[in-house]
Design a protein around this motif. Structure first.
Motif, short mmCIF file in Angstrom:
data_model
loop_
_atom_site.label_atom_id
_atom_site.label_comp_id
_atom_site.label_asym_id
_atom_site.label_seq_id
_atom_site.Cartn_x
_atom_site.Cartn_y
_atom_site.Cartn_z
N HIS A 244 -8.05 6.93 -3.04
CA HIS A 244 -7.49 5.96 -2.09
C HIS A 244 -5.99 5.76 -2.24
N LEU A 245 -5.36 6.50 -3.09
CA LEU A 245 -3.95 6.28 -3.36
C LEU A 245 -3.07 7.15 -2.46
N ASN A 246 -2.11 6.51 -1.84
CA ASN A 246 -1.12 7.26 -1.07
C ASN A 246 -0.04 7.82 -1.99
N ILE A 247 0.32 7.02 -2.96
CA ILE A 247 1.27 7.50 -3.96
C ILE A 247 0.48 8.36 -4.93
N LYS A 248 0.82 9.61 -5.02
CA LYS A 248 0.05 10.50 -5.87
C LYS A 248 0.53 10.41 -7.32
N GLN A 249 0.44 9.20 -7.83
CA GLN A 249 0.76 9.01 -9.24
C GLN A 249 -0.50 9.30 -10.04
N ARG A 250 -0.92 10.53 -9.96
CA ARG A 250 -2.17 10.91 -10.59
C ARG A 250 -2.04 10.88 -12.11
N VAL B 256 0.81 -1.21 0.00
CA VAL B 256 0.00 0.00 0.00
C VAL B 256 0.85 1.27 0.00
N LYS B 257 1.95 1.25 0.75
CA LYS B 257 2.74 2.47 0.86
C LYS B 257 3.60 2.73 -0.38
#
Length: 781
Positions: free
Chosen positions: A336-342, A104-105
């Motif tokens: 819901h994403l912690n990694i902001k790989q938008r 998740v992280k």
């Protein structure tokens, strides 16, 4: 029959795979539909034969499998357990959490809670707060119905699950049941009702809404097109027809790739049979007899091959493929994403800013330029359009009441017109020989205009009117044009402003500069006002004996009074001039084929474009033998006047308009719309809104002096917020309904209430922001 998981590709698999993935598969993959589980959580006697007892199938197995047939790709996914009757769901969810939580992280991988109707909602809510689980996976085997193949959605996906997903902006992964799948009316009604009630629930309909029979997708997906929180995944579907239907009906932004690991690792395929489907596997002896040549490959590879075929057939771009295989999924779960790989993309306003630096004036049509709507929020660009709906670059859907600046009457992307165009494109659209559709279209147009004998074609309205003027001048040997209304960008028209900066006031743009128009044309075009005989006579007097033609719209803002049109026609012909009626806007809307028959007039030339081909470039000049033949010696010729696409589109469009009595429908609905507009604007008297135009093309204008532009921009901005593409000029289209009209008018009422409040507080300009100097068209006022 004992199925077998494939852990090594054979030579045929590798050949098929290499042929499929080359130039097709992006570097980043997000698998929206994959199962991770441990068989110890299955009820006794329910472990499928292809799985080992007391064995976990986790992230390592998944990665190894995907690496075999998606080599050198970065793969993330959305995972959930293996739903089986009587399984230990709490144990499955706990084991799945152990697999996914470490990711998740550092990745975008997440999980769904495997849930049944009798599970504790509080426990499911607790899992959804963990940061690992972002939604729910219900399944038909948890239904209490005896025949779970006919399970209703409410029997295994009860409302509490929807409420939780809505509460958490969560995903629901739904495998629908019943024989008809997505064509089943009960399924459709349930999905539409619950998705509208819980708009923050992101619904993924697995297996292209369970279209293992591709005909279900073709028939049923239309019912989902206007439900914005529904997408489909591709998992385990081995029918290219299902994928084509999804891409064409829903668009590539609503199709998400899924493997259905580990069904993907079985060797087999699913085939359509009548209104059903059958799964066949290589281990099945009867299936082996069906395959005389070649062999089965993995379900995952078969599905990927079918998807590629569908993408190739529908012209998907590399950007579309990146959406299907990754970006759509990341957009779906972005919250819901912690990694902001938008997923980064250029918005409409941003692209418009760029466009103005590389395209003169930003775009070729004045009526599409953002500053004429709302410089702040106007979306400017579309990603797709269908029926009454338009989607912008951000994927927002708007119900369109602007009608493509009058070019769209049947609705965007009409199926009949699209089919005709696709056929022509597939067979070739242009060559040294002419398309026979030219002749067919001419015969149709002449049958609708019994006074006429000849037709010429163009690609647009302004071009067609320039042709009509050339024809009239050639036929008469004179050059003077008396005109009324708006007739395009041509030199003949803008010549009216040579030496008189206000000549086009009330016709085009007040004060329009005729830069580039030869000064030698001064005095060749003189305007007159509608329903104003004195103005008409003054125009004739200015032209003296040099009148070649009268060019005018049959009506726009008002109907003719006191025989005005008939008198103009009589005077024109008495002078030996050509009477030209511009039906570019009025055609097919104000009457069929145009306004002339309704008004009892017969021109020498009628000019059509816009709605005659429903958004595909095509224009027509329809005229009498005497006028048209007289111009034959004038050089009038252009390559793309003979392309086959426009005539094919126009034939299909005119045929459908005639068969469905489209003009009568839009006029009737327009009467209701215009009446409602007058009622709602009357409730806001301080805004001083004038409602005009014809019923099926009504107009609204704020009469507030210097504040008019700000009020218009704010109205458009607020209507966008309500989900409507709106402007001061509206057009009724065939897909519009009383329900849509009622909803739009209600949104307008709310918007005008807000504008009135700002007006009272003297904040119109401040709320709107800087307004451009140009205010747009002001015709026939």
């Amino acid at each position: 029959m004992s199925l077998k998981l494939i852990s090594e590709l054979n030579a045929i698999d590798s050949t098929l795979l290499n042929r499929c993935i080359e130039g097709f598969l992006p570097e980043r993959i997000y698998d929206i539909h994959a199962h991770l589980f441990h068989t110890r959580h299955f009820a006794p006697g329910t472990i499928p034969g292809f799985l080992e007892a007391n064995r976990g199938y986790g992230m390592r197995d998944f990665n190894e499998a995907l690496a075999r047939w998606m080599p050198a790709r970065e793969v993330e996914g959305l995972f959930f357990g293996y739903p089986r009757a009587g399984n230990d769901r709490a144990g499955e969810n706990a084991w799945l959490r152990e697999q996914v939580e470490p990711l998740v992280k550092t990745t975008n991988s997440r999980a769904l809670v495997l849930a049944a109707p009798d599970d504790d909602p509080a426990e499911v809510r607790r899992l959804l707060k963990s940061g690992v689980f972002i939604g729910i996976k219900p399944y038909r085997l948890y239904s209490d119905m005896a025949d779970t193949g006919e399970a209703t959605l409410e029997s295994f996906a009860p409302e509490w699950m929807w409420e939780l997903c809505d509460e958490h902006d969560g995903v629901m992964m739904l495998h629908i049941m019943r024989a008809g799948g997505i064509t089943d009316s009960r399924n459709i009604e349930f999905i539409r009702r619950l998705c509208r009630r819980y708009p923050r629930c992101r619904l993924v309909l697995a297996h292209v809404a369970r279209s293992f029979n591709y005909r279900h997708a073709r028939e049923g997906l239309h019912a989902l097109a206007d439900i914005d929180n529904v997408v489909v995944d591709t998992s385990a579907v081995t029918q290219a027809g299902a994928f084509r239907a999804a891409l064409e009906i829903l668009g590539p932004r609503r199709v998400l790739w899924g493997s259905d690991y580990m069904v993907s690792e079985l060797r087999g395929s699913c085939i359509s049979q009548g209104d059903g489907f059958t799964w066949i596997y290589s281990e099945d002896e009867s299936a082996q007899k069906l395959t005389t040549f070649g062999s089965y490959t993995l379900v995952g590879i078969e599905s990927l091959m079918c998807l590629r075929e569908a993408c190739d057939d529908t012209g998907m771009t590399q950007g579309d493929l990146q959406d299907i295989f990754c970006n759509n999924a990341l957009r779906l779960i972005e919250r819901h994403l912690n990694i902001k790989q938008r997923v980064t993309h250029v918005s409409g306003p941003e692209l418009w800013t760029k466009a103005k630096t590389v395209i003169s004036c930003g775009t070729g049509l004045l009526s599409k330029r953002a500053h004429l709507f709302d410089p702040v929020s106007w979306p400017s660009y579309f990603s797709r359009c269908k029926g009454a709906d338009i989607w912008d670059l951000d994927g927002r859907r708007f119900t369109d009441f602007t009608g493509g600046v009058g070019a769209i009457l049947l609705g965007h992307g009409d199926a009949a017109v699209n089919s005709a165009v696709k056929r022509r494109v597939d067979l070739g659209s242009y060559c040294t020989l002419a398309s026979p559709d030219e002749v067919r279209l001419a015969e149709v147009l002449l049958s609708l205009h019994p006074w006429a004998s000849k037709v010429r074609y163009a690609r647009g309205g302004g071009e067609a009117l320039a042709l009509a003027v050339r024809i009239a001048r050639a036929a008469t040997g004179k050059s003077g044009i008396a005109f009324c209304g708006y007739h395009g960008w041509g030199d003949w028209y803008l010549a009216a402003n040579l030496g008189e900066g206000d000549a086009l006031d009330g016709h085009l743009l007040p004060g329009l500069e005729p830069l580039g128009v030869p000064r030698e044309l001064r005095g060749t075009a003189v305007p007159f006002r509608y329903n104003d005989p004195v103005s008409f006579q003054a125009a004739l007097d200015k032209l003296g004996g040099n009148l070649a033609a009268v060019v005018m719209e049959p009506m726009r803002s008002e109907l003719p009074r006191d025989g005005f049109l008939k008198n103009v026609a009589a005077v024109c012909r008495a002078a030996g001039a050509v009477f030209v009626i511009d039906e570019v806007t009025s055609g097919w809307r104000f009457g069929f084929p145009g306004a002339c028959p309704q008004l009892g007039i017969q021109p020498d030339i009628a000019v059509y474009a816009k709605a005659m081909s429903n958004g595909i470039p095509c224009g027509a000049i329809v005229g009498t033998d005497a006028v048209m033949d007289a111009a034959n010696r004038s050089f009038i010729s252009s390559s793309y006047w003979t392309d086959g696409i426009g005539s094919a589109a126009a034939l299909a469009c005119v045929g459908k308009m005639q068969a469905e009595s489209v003009q009568e429908y839009v006029w009737s609905l327009g009467e209701s719309l215009q009446r409602s507009l007058r009622e709602v604007t009357a409730r806001h008297p301080t805004l001083n809104i004038k409602v005009g135009g014809m019923p099926c093309a009504p107009s609204l204008s704020f009469q507030l002096g210097d504040s008019s532009a700000a009020a218009k921009a704010l109205c458009i901005r607020l209507m966008l917020g309500h989900g409507f593409l709106f402007s001061s000029q509206l057009y009724v289209m065939w897909p519009h309904t009383e329900t849509l009209v009622t909803s739009m008018v209600a949104a307008l009422d709310e918007s005008l209430t807000e504008i009135t409040r700002w007006q009272t507080e003297d904040r119109l300009q401040a709320e709107a922001g800087p307004m451009p100097a140009s205010t747009g068209f002001a015709r026939l006022v």
